[in-house]
Write an enzyme that holds these catalytic residues in place. Sequence first.
Site, PDB file in Angstrom:
ATOM      1  N   THR A   7       0.940  -1.320   0.064  1.00 42.86           N
ATOM      2  CA  THR A   7      -0.047  -0.103   0.045  1.00 42.86           C
ATOM      3  C   THR A   7       0.864   1.056   0.076  1.00 42.86           C
ATOM      4  OG1 THR A   7       0.069   0.467   2.416  1.00 42.86           O
ATOM      5  CG2 THR A   7      -1.839  -1.530   1.242  1.00 42.86           C
ATOM      6  N   GLY A   8       0.342   2.150  -0.747  1.00 40.95           N
ATOM      7  CA  GLY A   8       1.266   3.627  -0.880  1.00 40.95           C
ATOM      8  C   GLY A   8       2.470   3.350  -1.633  1.00 40.95           C
ATOM      9  N   ALA A   9       2.129   2.419  -2.647  1.00 41.18           N
ATOM     10  CA  ALA A   9       3.474   2.059  -3.564  1.00 41.18           C
ATOM     11  C   ALA A   9       3.850   3.194  -4.432  1.00 41.18           C
ATOM     12  CB  ALA A   9       3.052   0.826  -4.422  1.00 41.18           C
ATOM     13  N   SER A  10       3.252   4.461  -4.598  1.00 42.27           N
ATOM     14  CA  SER A  10       3.798   5.317  -5.494  1.00 42.27           C
ATOM     15  C   SER A  10       4.553   6.267  -4.478  1.00 42.27           C
ATOM     16  CB  SER A  10       2.482   6.005  -5.911  1.00 42.27           C
ATOM     17  OG  SER A  10       1.726   6.787  -4.833  1.00 42.27           O
ATOM     18  N   GLY A  11       4.559   6.220  -3.215  1.00 42.89           N
ATOM     19  CA  GLY A  11       5.457   7.041  -2.336  1.00 42.89           C
ATOM     20  C   GLY A  11       7.001   6.526  -2.260  1.00 42.89           C
ATOM     21  N   GLY A  12       7.805   7.397  -1.921  1.00 45.11           N
ATOM     22  CA  GLY A  12       9.264   7.059  -1.860  1.00 45.11           C
ATOM     23  C   GLY A  12       9.567   5.637  -1.230  1.00 45.11           C
ATOM     24  N   GLY A  14       7.692   3.387  -0.532  1.00 42.07           N
ATOM     25  CA  GLY A  14       6.576   2.251  -1.094  1.00 42.07           C
ATOM     26  C   GLY A  14       7.571   1.695  -2.566  1.00 42.07           C
ATOM     27  N   SER A 133       6.890   4.558  12.296  1.00 42.03           N
ATOM     28  CA  SER A 133       7.562   5.845  12.578  1.00 42.03           C
ATOM     29  C   SER A 133       8.361   5.666  13.878  1.00 42.03           C
ATOM     30  CB  SER A 133       6.900   6.992  12.314  1.00 42.03           C
ATOM     31  OG  SER A 133       7.509   8.329  12.696  1.00 42.03           O
ATOM     32  N   TYR A 146      -0.284  12.197  14.630  1.00 48.63           N
ATOM     33  CA  TYR A 146       0.501  11.208  13.693  1.00 48.63           C
ATOM     34  C   TYR A 146       1.458  10.110  14.759  1.00 48.63           C
ATOM     35  CZ  TYR A 146       4.200   9.603  10.440  1.00 48.63           C
ATOM     36  OH  TYR A 146       5.071   9.066   9.750  1.00 48.63           O
TER      37      TYR A 146
END
Length: 238
Positions: A7-12, A14, A133, A146
């Site tokens: 999930t979130g594969a388009s981020g840095g 991911g 995190s 967060y």
Amino acid sequence: MKYALITGASGGIGSSTALLLAEEGWNLYLHYHSNEGAMKDLIHKVEALGVEAIPIQGNLANPEEVGDLVHCIFRLDAIICCSGNSAWGLFQDHSEDDLDQMINLHVKSPLILVQKLLPKLIDRKGAIVMVSSIWGQIGAACEVVYSTVKGAQLAFVKSLSKELALSGVRVNAVAPGAVDTSMMDAFTDEDKESIREEIPMGRFAQPGEIADSIHFLLSSRASYITGQTLSVNGGWHT
């Protein structure tokens, strides 16, 4: 032949994880929300490595969309949860909608997703890695929401790992510190320099370094590791 959902594969983080797993021969379900351009580029790179890349669009801030994502997935050996964004500012200034969005994106949707896909993971004796995190471990002023949702992810890992251990499914987390991704764009250059000065290694992590840690936790070299949080923060928190 192995299949992983990121999930979130388009981020840095991911995308770096996707490319590393593709190099190892993994076929990939690549989830993204709105960054279609980055996803098209990633699919091109993954397919060039000779493996299958299946894009899945969805907004995980809306838990009702999780079902659509699940229906796209058949065989599954790993889930890597990289989706997320930050929420800066004083806690008292966040609206109830802000709280709902962060809880849904980081906690409720990932829990629903894992719950619905567990039969497939158990069948394959797969693995789960949550990208949490440093703030989920130690908390941060002006990032209270967060920190809270990231801490919840770590509690989920500890608990679920005990429940699934006899089923052969391992559940772990990676807790990055400051990583050189677009999430740091909210900071000024002066702010970034101040952060670097706090980190014993004197620099931000590269996304590939977080991907290496995720890959290790998925590998046979981590076959006796479950319920753990791997801190990848340059010595910032020990």
